[in-house]
Design an enzyme around this catalytic site. Structure first.
Site, PDB file in Angstrom:
ATOM      1  N   SER A   1       0.850  -1.192   0.000  1.00 37.21           N
ATOM      2  CA  SER A   1       0.000   0.000   0.000  1.00 37.21           C
ATOM      3  C   SER A   1       0.887   1.244   0.000  1.00 37.21           C
ATOM      4  O   SER A   1       1.662   1.431  -0.936  1.00 37.21           O
ATOM      5  CB  SER A   1      -0.960  -0.038   1.196  1.00 37.21           C
TER       6      SER A   1
ATOM      7  N   ASP B   1      -8.878  -4.835  -5.959  1.00 35.96           N
ATOM      8  CA  ASP B   1      -8.442  -3.795  -5.039  1.00 35.96           C
ATOM      9  C   ASP B   1      -9.267  -2.534  -5.277  1.00 35.96           C
ATOM     10  O   ASP B   1      -9.111  -1.861  -6.291  1.00 35.96           O
ATOM     11  CB  ASP B   1      -6.950  -3.509  -5.242  1.00 35.96           C
TER      12      ASP B   1
ATOM     13  N   HIS C   1      -7.619  -5.231  -1.043  1.00 39.14           N
ATOM     14  CA  HIS C   1      -6.381  -4.477  -0.835  1.00 39.14           C
ATOM     15  C   HIS C   1      -5.459  -5.179   0.158  1.00 39.14           C
ATOM     16  O   HIS C   1      -5.106  -4.646   1.194  1.00 39.14           O
ATOM     17  CB  HIS C   1      -6.706  -3.064  -0.357  1.00 39.14           C
TER      18      HIS C   1
END
Length: 710
Positions: A581, A656, A688
């Protein structure tokens, strides 16, 4: 400073003899990863909760009472007894007491959710009844134990009890989280204090672009569209409704045109006559605490306003004092750290309740008999989370715990007791019952090291200076148990680096991850640094990265490499980096900006271009692409694709909805144009991050990449 005390090696291994180390077993990813077949984790007391001021232990087959004075347990109720009652009433049986909820203090009844039914059991009267029966597709269930009203959503519509109260077309959503779950928003329904009025969000996202995702589970893949508002584009619009189950009418707050406005931190007055919310502007540099009339929906008063040249970020609703319905506690970072302020319903700040270069992490609750607020804070150290009792009248702070580690408290009904679950660097988990008034505690659990039969690395925590030469940054160094200082070891930097996250803490093993242990046991050094921009260090520490996300963070990470280069056993020609991320952005950025340092990287779910990220988070830290074109250009990693020299593996999930796959795909296209050659791996049907059983596969994939190329 106190944090200098962290410059030590934890007592992380079980024996000082080489013989003992040689007899220990090897830890595998199956042991170390959640989802692994033989996942190992510290013992815990699952199912501990409060029934008023009585501590209860939920188990599979029993509901037990725990004496708060001596910790002794006795069975209050068995599942066999409950199921006999349920069987006689023709109601579905209780599968486990972990389902049981006991919100009614000293009343011999509980409720549980089974499939689409809410079942009420009175074990003294030996009766059972179905409180509610929902649609099988019901989600976001919100049950109020006072009124026994139930709110839930089916698709994009809101239901209360057995009645559908909205009839929305596609693109308009009721009763669910809004504003991309920023500003502390975690749900979309909010019962009043008596449970007879329901505030709810209504989100119109018809103006937001549809983002296409592909579902491959059918023979012919199908298209799944999600509404994804990207930075600088049009945002969804939100209204707040108030539904009255008694007359089945809905009133919407008269907030005016909701365009480019965010409504968050919803709360109710004790008498339910008013509803409070905090409004934030699109630039996120101004906020207003507003009070509305719950019957008419009209604005009654703006009680408090706050502004900042960079951004404001309200995270928590106001909370009224249980002993004074005219006063409430507001949380704010107005002095640079998150602190508590006492205000009244007329909008006057009575006083600042907490202050100092530390921050309040959570307002846990109240002890009304002593007129105290129970809270957790970083007062002892930025690495810790400790429990404090704050006298509202005198302002005196009282320590409730042992001043070490990371504590997670659960307060009893009256605020007299709490369950204190905590860990510290050498303690995997301790669970105590604490009498707040008498300052006594009863131990319920002291977990042993679950890795005691396995080989373990050494862990060292300390501080270095940031790239500004002034700010202390915490690092964690994980090294093999048999470190040979005459040998050179490869390094993997595990990085996150973004807001709202802290990788190093004063909990068990300083917050080390299972994969860090695994790689250190395989002969790597794993290094983590919480750079400027990360959590629990105050506003200035966080917002110094404003409008240039990833730049100062990367400079700080390079200071970490400079520190590593002073260690004789570090091979500075073999340094890798991995993150997910924001950490994926950092991984890619470090590989591109510092190719002479980082040789191998694994970047997961990465933001490559902040212009492709969502409005609420992205614009808070970067402004818009229109107002900050240079910042967006400078942080757009596709502009640096030609600088890739080392081996870089990109991993992304095909579903995602936080960091959409376009980030990785656009970066790949830039690399093709630049004739550079990253690698790619996709995880189908994951959002995600990769969770469940597939997480073991993910970290085996990451491990193999470093084994092959570092």
């Amino acid at each position: 400073m106190r944090h200098k005390l962290y410059l030590l090696l934890s007592l992380f291994f079980l024996s000082n003899t080489l013989f003992a180390q040689d007899t220990l077993k090897d830890l595998t990813l199956e042991h170390l990863m959640p989802g692994g077949n033989s996942y190992i984790f510290p013992e815990n007391r699952y199912g501990l909760s409060w029934w008023g001021d009585q501590c209860v232990q939920k188990e599979m087959d029993n509901l037990k009472l725990i004496n708060t004075k001596n910790g002794k347990e006795k069975v209050l109720l068995t599942r066999t007894e409950v199921n006999q009652i349920l069987s006689q009433q023709g109601v579905s049986e209780l599968t486990t007491f972990y389902q049981a909820q006991l919100p009614w203090a000293n009343q011999n009844r509980f409720y549980f959710e089974q499939g689409d039914e809410y079942v009420l059991v009175d074990w003294e009267a030996k009766t059972a009844s179905i409180l509610h029966k929902t649609a099988p597709e019901a989600e976001n269930n919100d049950f109020n134990p006072i009124s026994k009203n139930l709110a839930y959503t089916v698709g994009n519509n809101l239901w209360v009890n057995d009645r559908q109260i909205t009839d929305n077309p596609e693109g308009i959503v009721a009763g669910q989280t809004v504003h991309r779950s920023e500003f502390g928003i975690r749900k979309g329904t909010f019962w009043s204090s008596k449970g007879d009025l329901l505030a709810f969000y209504l989100k119109d996202e018809t103006m937001v672009s549809q983002y296409p995702l592909v579902d491959i589970t059918s023979r012919v893949a199908s298209l799944e569209n999600v509404r994804y508002p990207m930075a600088g584009m049009e945002s969804h619009k939100v209204k707040v409704g108030i539904y009255n189950p008694a007359n089945q009418k809905t009133v919407y707050l008269n907030t005016g045109d909701p365009t480019n406005r965010f409504f968050t931190n919803i709360s109710w007055s004790p008498d339910d006559k008013s509803i409070y919310l905090i409004e934030v502007n699109r630039d996120q540099n101004q906020s207003k605490l507003c009070r509305y009339n719950s019957a008419s929906g009209e604005l009654e008063m703006v009680l408090y306003e706050e502004s900042h040249p960079y951004y404001v970020e309200p995270q928590t609703p106001i909370v009224f004092l249980p002993w004074n319905s005219n006063q409430f506690v507001l949380q704010s970072q107005r002095d640079g750290f998150n602190h508590l302020y006492l205000m009244n319903a007329q909008g006057e700040i009575i006083k600042q309740l907490t202050s100092g270069h530390w921050l309040v992490q959570e307002l846990v609750g109240f002890n009304p008999s002593r007129k105290e607020i129970i809270l957790t804070a970083t007062k002892q150290s930025p690495l810790q989370s400790n429990i404090l009792a704050l006298s509202v009248n005198s302002g005196k702070l009282r320590e409730i715990d042992n001043l070490e580690g990371v504590h997670s408290p659960l307060l009893s009904g009256s605020g007299t007791y709490l369950i204190d679950s905590y860990s510290s660097p050498n303690l995997p988990r301790v669970v105590d019952i604490v009498n707040i008034d008498k300052e006594t505690r009863i131990n319920l659990l002291k977990a042993e090291d679950p890795y005691k039969e396995y080989k373990q690395p050494h862990i060292q925590v300390g501080t270095i200076k940031a790239a500004d030469g002034q700010t202390d940054l915490y690092y964690r160094l994980v090294t093999p148990s048999k470190l040979d200082k005459d040998k050179k070891y490869p390094v993997i930097v595990y990085v996150y680096g973004g807001p709202h996250a802290q990788m190093i803490n004063g909990g068990w093993n300083y917050g080390v991850r299972g994969w860090d242990i695994y790689m250190a046991n395989k002969g790597y050094i794993v290094f983590t640094l919480d750079n400027r921009g990360s959590a629990n260090r105050g506003l200035e520490f966080e917002n110094c990265t404003f409008r240039e996300l990833g730049i100062k963070e990367g400079e700080d990470q390079v200071e970490g490499i400079k520190f590593l280069s002073t260690l004789d056993y570090v091979d500075t020609d073999r340094i890798g980096v991995h993150g997910w991320s924001f950490g994926g952005h950092m991984t890619t950025a470090l590989m591109l900006r510092y190719p002479q340092i980082f040789k191998v990287g694994v970047s997961g779910g990465a933001v490559m271009n902040w212009a492709l990220y969502e409005i609420m988070y992205g614009e808070r830290y970067m402004d818009t692409p229109q107002t900050n074109p240079e910042g967006y250009k400078k942080t757009d990693l596709t502009n640096y694709a030609n600088l890739l020299e080392g081996r870089l593996l990109l991993i992304h999930d095909d579903h995602d909805t936080t960091c959409v796959p376009q980030h990785t795909l656009s970066f790949l296209k830039a690399c093709i144009n630049a004739r550079t050659y990253p690698d790619l791996f996709i995880y189908p049907n994951h959002a995600h991050n990769v969770q469940g059983r597939d997480r073991v596969h993910l970290y085996e994939k990451i491990t193999r990449y470093f084994e092959d190329f570092l």
